[in-house]
Design an enzyme around this catalytic site. Structure first.
Site, mmCIF file in Angstrom:
data_model
loop_
_atom_site.group_PDB
_atom_site.id
_atom_site.type_symbol
_atom_site.label_atom_id
_atom_site.label_comp_id
_atom_site.label_asym_id
_atom_site.label_seq_id
_atom_site.Cartn_x
_atom_site.Cartn_y
_atom_site.Cartn_z
ATOM 1 N N GLN A 431 -36.273 -2.064 -11.834
ATOM 2 C CA GLN A 431 -36.332 -2.304 -10.391
ATOM 3 C C GLN A 431 -37.456 -3.238 -9.962
ATOM 4 O OE1 GLN A 431 -36.760 1.097 -7.357
ATOM 5 N NE2 GLN A 431 -34.549 0.817 -7.607
ATOM 6 N N ASP A 434 -43.426 -4.262 -12.245
ATOM 7 C CA ASP A 434 -44.510 -3.289 -12.407
ATOM 8 C C ASP A 434 -44.068 -2.070 -13.209
ATOM 9 O OD1 ASP A 434 -46.459 -4.181 -9.763
ATOM 10 O OD2 ASP A 434 -44.328 -4.648 -9.678
ATOM 11 N N ILE A 436 -41.810 -2.035 -15.732
ATOM 12 C CA ILE A 436 -41.203 -2.374 -17.020
ATOM 13 C C ILE A 436 -41.912 -1.671 -18.183
ATOM 14 C CG2 ILE A 436 -42.611 -4.415 -17.585
ATOM 15 C CD1 ILE A 436 -40.026 -5.764 -18.551
ATOM 16 N N PRO A 438 -42.750 1.460 -19.100
ATOM 17 C CA PRO A 438 -42.101 2.538 -19.863
ATOM 18 C C PRO A 438 -40.988 2.030 -20.775
ATOM 19 C CG PRO A 438 -42.383 3.186 -17.576
ATOM 20 C CD PRO A 438 -42.723 1.725 -17.650
ATOM 21 N N HIS A 478 -45.733 -3.219 -6.705
ATOM 22 C CA HIS A 478 -44.474 -3.920 -6.456
ATOM 23 C C HIS A 478 -44.663 -5.429 -6.444
ATOM 24 C CE1 HIS A 478 -43.928 0.121 -4.721
ATOM 25 N NE2 HIS A 478 -42.665 -0.016 -5.111
#
Length: 688
Positions: A431, A434, A436, A438, A478
């Protein structure tokens, strides 16, 4: 079903083979200790049972102790030994990765996609494969006959079940009822940590918390029980297409690995109690009790196998090692997209914003290719993405093709490895850039290395869309730029368009590329709402338009007379940097050439060299912080490789070096580059 005498004898022969191999590796430490390895001693009964029952249409994800399972599938000792010794002729990886890390796509054996050594990481790719099988069955795009439905077997060690990524896999399998079996081999050890100090419950107890996941626990030292259980479970999953977890208690009779030896950390009492549970003498006695073979025959079998294993080893030792010339093979699979095609500016075409160009490109792909699907957080249903980048696609193509996932970036990223192996072509989304991180574990350990470590057998065809960048008070969670992090993963292509036409052409090329591609989509350019970004809106290219990855474009050319007089310079940039540079160039009419990289990996080295040679003065412009960034590395490369063509030091412009982008608009403005800052640097460089 109780195994026949024929199967019992076959199991005994292969269990003796696995035992002889482990003993030989210890005896020949002078050769075998060169590369770290683990063996299946103590685990052979369950591994052989599983290996026997898998069919050629199935997918298996063995882990690093599963050499007996590979023997059960039909691989020979020498095939395993070639990997043990890292030989060039190693079928699995051409000498690139550890023993018992198979990658196989032989037609006559179960398919084994690449998987890493990282504990538990195979659970997500394996579950992604089951997801892909289910998707193809639901869409009726399968090739197998009714009654020959494939299943997925994912082998795990007990300690891996504490990994969060295993929980993500179990969650998805239970939620969507995928045809997968998780085989957990529980020897109670996590290297030197015993189960009593690292977990509250066994895997079977834990798994019961996932509603819909069926669970059974068995004794793994009795081949009869293992075979009967696996036969029932595999037959059931093949028929009803729902998940199962089989928890198997086994002893660990050998070292954790050849480099971490059991006597270093395990009490004598534990070693003795495990030795008393060895499945080999149990099966040997059953062979005798069932009068399948007498003592003399059994002894002859053991002697024959010992001789056979020794001969297989000598064959493997004699094979050649890889050479330096083999190093660069299989980094990427060859792409079919090698030239620009289609109409970039069709007559009568409508002007579109970047987000609509991306939406239309995905729409066209889904309409044309039934194997394509889109998933991620909030991309399905009514919303169609928090930026409306998937608007109405779920309504148009249905929830099977465009759907929401839980909040689990690791699964979103890692499942594409399995989806690709199953013959699907996933387009997935994280989404915000920021979030990415994990998913980086899967992107690094599984996705990026699959082609290289499988010697080209299992490239991962996936497209990961990542909204990126600051777009006006998005704040610290974000707004981040993370391209330098992803660029460290050498088996991933990285694309970063700056306008609608490039967005459509590059997204199409990314989908058709047989390799993993991360597509960064700048949120500030999506609708051109940020001041000075109107150039991101373009006429929409036609449906056939495609741009090969690794080809930069000249976004603005300098006048020839300015260049001839030494009054010009080049700005090498991408994304939002293109627009800062375009606006700054208005203050230096005819003096500025702007190279829009478009693709950061592979990089258009020819375009960069041509710009440096032509102008002699260069700015590298990025939205990232400069320190330790891609831009800093690129500037260093230019300075090193093209030093003789430079008339001044390479300038680097990027964001201020702070840990996060502040929420307050004044602080954000102070952090980011802008057109005025770039224009000032242009002034200084042109005057040198």
């Amino acid at each position: 079903m109780r195994p026949s005498n024929e199967i019992l004898l076959k199991a005994f022969r292969l269990m003796a083979t696995a035992k002889s191999m482990a003993e030989l590796y210890e005896e020949r430490k002078d050769i075998c200790a060169k590369y770290v390895h683990a063996t299946s001693r103590g685990h052979e009964a369950i591994q052989l049972a599983a290996g026997f029952l898998l069919r050629a249409q199935d997918f298996a994800f063995p882990y690093y102790r599963d050499d007996a399972m590979l023997l059960g599938m039909g691989f020979t000792p020498s095939e395993l030994m070639l990997q043990l010794l890292a030989k060039k002729t190693d079928y699995f990886s051409a000498g690139r990765t550890y023993y018992s890390h198979p990658s196989s796509n032989r037609e006559d054996l179960p398919k084994i996609p690449h998987q890493s050594s990282a504990t538990g990481m195979q659970a997500i790719p394996a579950t992604g494969t089951a997801q892909g099988l289910q998707y193809k069955e639901d869409r009726n795009i399968v090739t197998h006959k009714r009654g020959e439905e494939p299943i997925v077997l994912c082998s795990l060690g007990d300690a891996s079940v504490t990994e969060g990524e295993v929980a993500e896999a179990l969650q998805m399998a239970a939620l969507h009822e995928y045809p997968i079996i998780y085989l957990v081999q529980d020897n109670e050890w996590d290297i030197s940590a015993h189960s009593s100090e690292i977990r509250r419950m066994d895997a079977d107890e834990y798994a019961k918390g996932f509603k819909g996941l069926r669970v059974i626990s068995i004794n793994g030292t009795d081949f009869n029980e293992c075979y009967d259980t696996m036969d029932k479970v595999i037959s059931l999953v093949r028929k009803d297409r729902k998940p199962y977890l089989v928890h198997v208690k086994v002893p660990l009779l050998n070292h954790h690995t050849s480099g971490v030896r059991k006597e270093w950390y395990r009490p004598k009492e534990n070693l003795e109690s495990d030795a008393a549970r060895d499945p080999y003498p149990v099966l040997r006695q059953q062979i005798k009790d069932n009068r399948i073979a007498g003592n003399e025959d059994i002894g002859a079998i053991e002697a024959e196998i010992k001789t056979y294993v020794a001969a297989e080893f000598e064959r493997a030792v004699a094979e050649p090692d890889p050479t330096a010339e083999d190093l660069m093979d299989h980094i990427f699979a060859e792409t079919p997209v090698t030239e620009e095609r289609g109409e970039r500016q069709p007559v009568g075409g409508q002007t579109v914003v970047m987000v609509d160009a991306a939406l239309h490109a995905v729409d066209e792909i889904l309409r044309k290719h039934p194997e394509a699907l889109l998933y991620g957080q909030d991309v399905g249903g009514e919303l169609g993405g928090v930026f409306r980048e998937a608007a109405l696609l779920a309504k148009k193509y249905g929830d099977q093709r465009v759907f929401n996932t839980p909040i689990m970036e690791a699964y979103i990223v890692g499942s594409t490895t399995g989806m690709s192996a199953a013959g699907c072509k996933p387009i997935v989304e994280v989404q915000f850039a920021d979030y990415i991180f994990p998913g980086i574990n899967q992107l690094f350990t599984e996705v990026s290395r699959s082609c290289y470590l499988s010697a080209g057998k299992w490239p991962v065809q996936m497209l990961l869309r990542v909204p990126i960048g600051a777009y006006g008070s998005g704040g610290p969670y974000h707004s981040s730029s993370v391209e330098s992090v992803v660029l460290q993963l050498k088996g991933v292509k990285v694309v970063y368009p700056s306008n609608a036409a490039d967005m459509k052409g590059l997204l199409k090329a990314s989908y058709y590329d047989p390799n993993p591609v991360v597509l960064f989509e700048h949120k500030g350019l999506y609708w051109s709402k940020v001041k000075g970004t109107d150039a991101a809106k373009t006429v929409e290219p036609d449906e056939d338009y495609i741009i090969p990855l690794g080809k930069a474009r000249i976004a603005l050319a300098a006048d020839e007379d300015k260049t001839a007089n030494g009054e010009s310079m080049a700005v090498i940039t991408y994304g939002m940097g293109v627009h800062w540079a375009m606006n700054a160039a208005k203050q230096h009419e005819g003096q500025i050439e702007i190279i829009d990289l478009r693709t950061l990996n592979p990089l258009d080295e020819e375009a960069i060299e041509a710009a440096v040679r032509k102008h002699g003065k260069v700015i590298v412009l990025t939205e990232e912080t400069v320190t330790h960034s891609f831009a800093e590395a690129l500037a260093g490369r230019i300075a090193s490789q093209y030093f003789r063509h430079l008339d001044a030091p390479v300038r680097i412009i990027g964001s201020k070096n702070v840990p996060a982008i502040p929420l307050n608009e004044n602080l954000e403005r102070a952090l980011l580059p802008n057109a005025d800052m770039v224009a000032e640097a242009m002034d200084e460089l042109l005057s040198e």
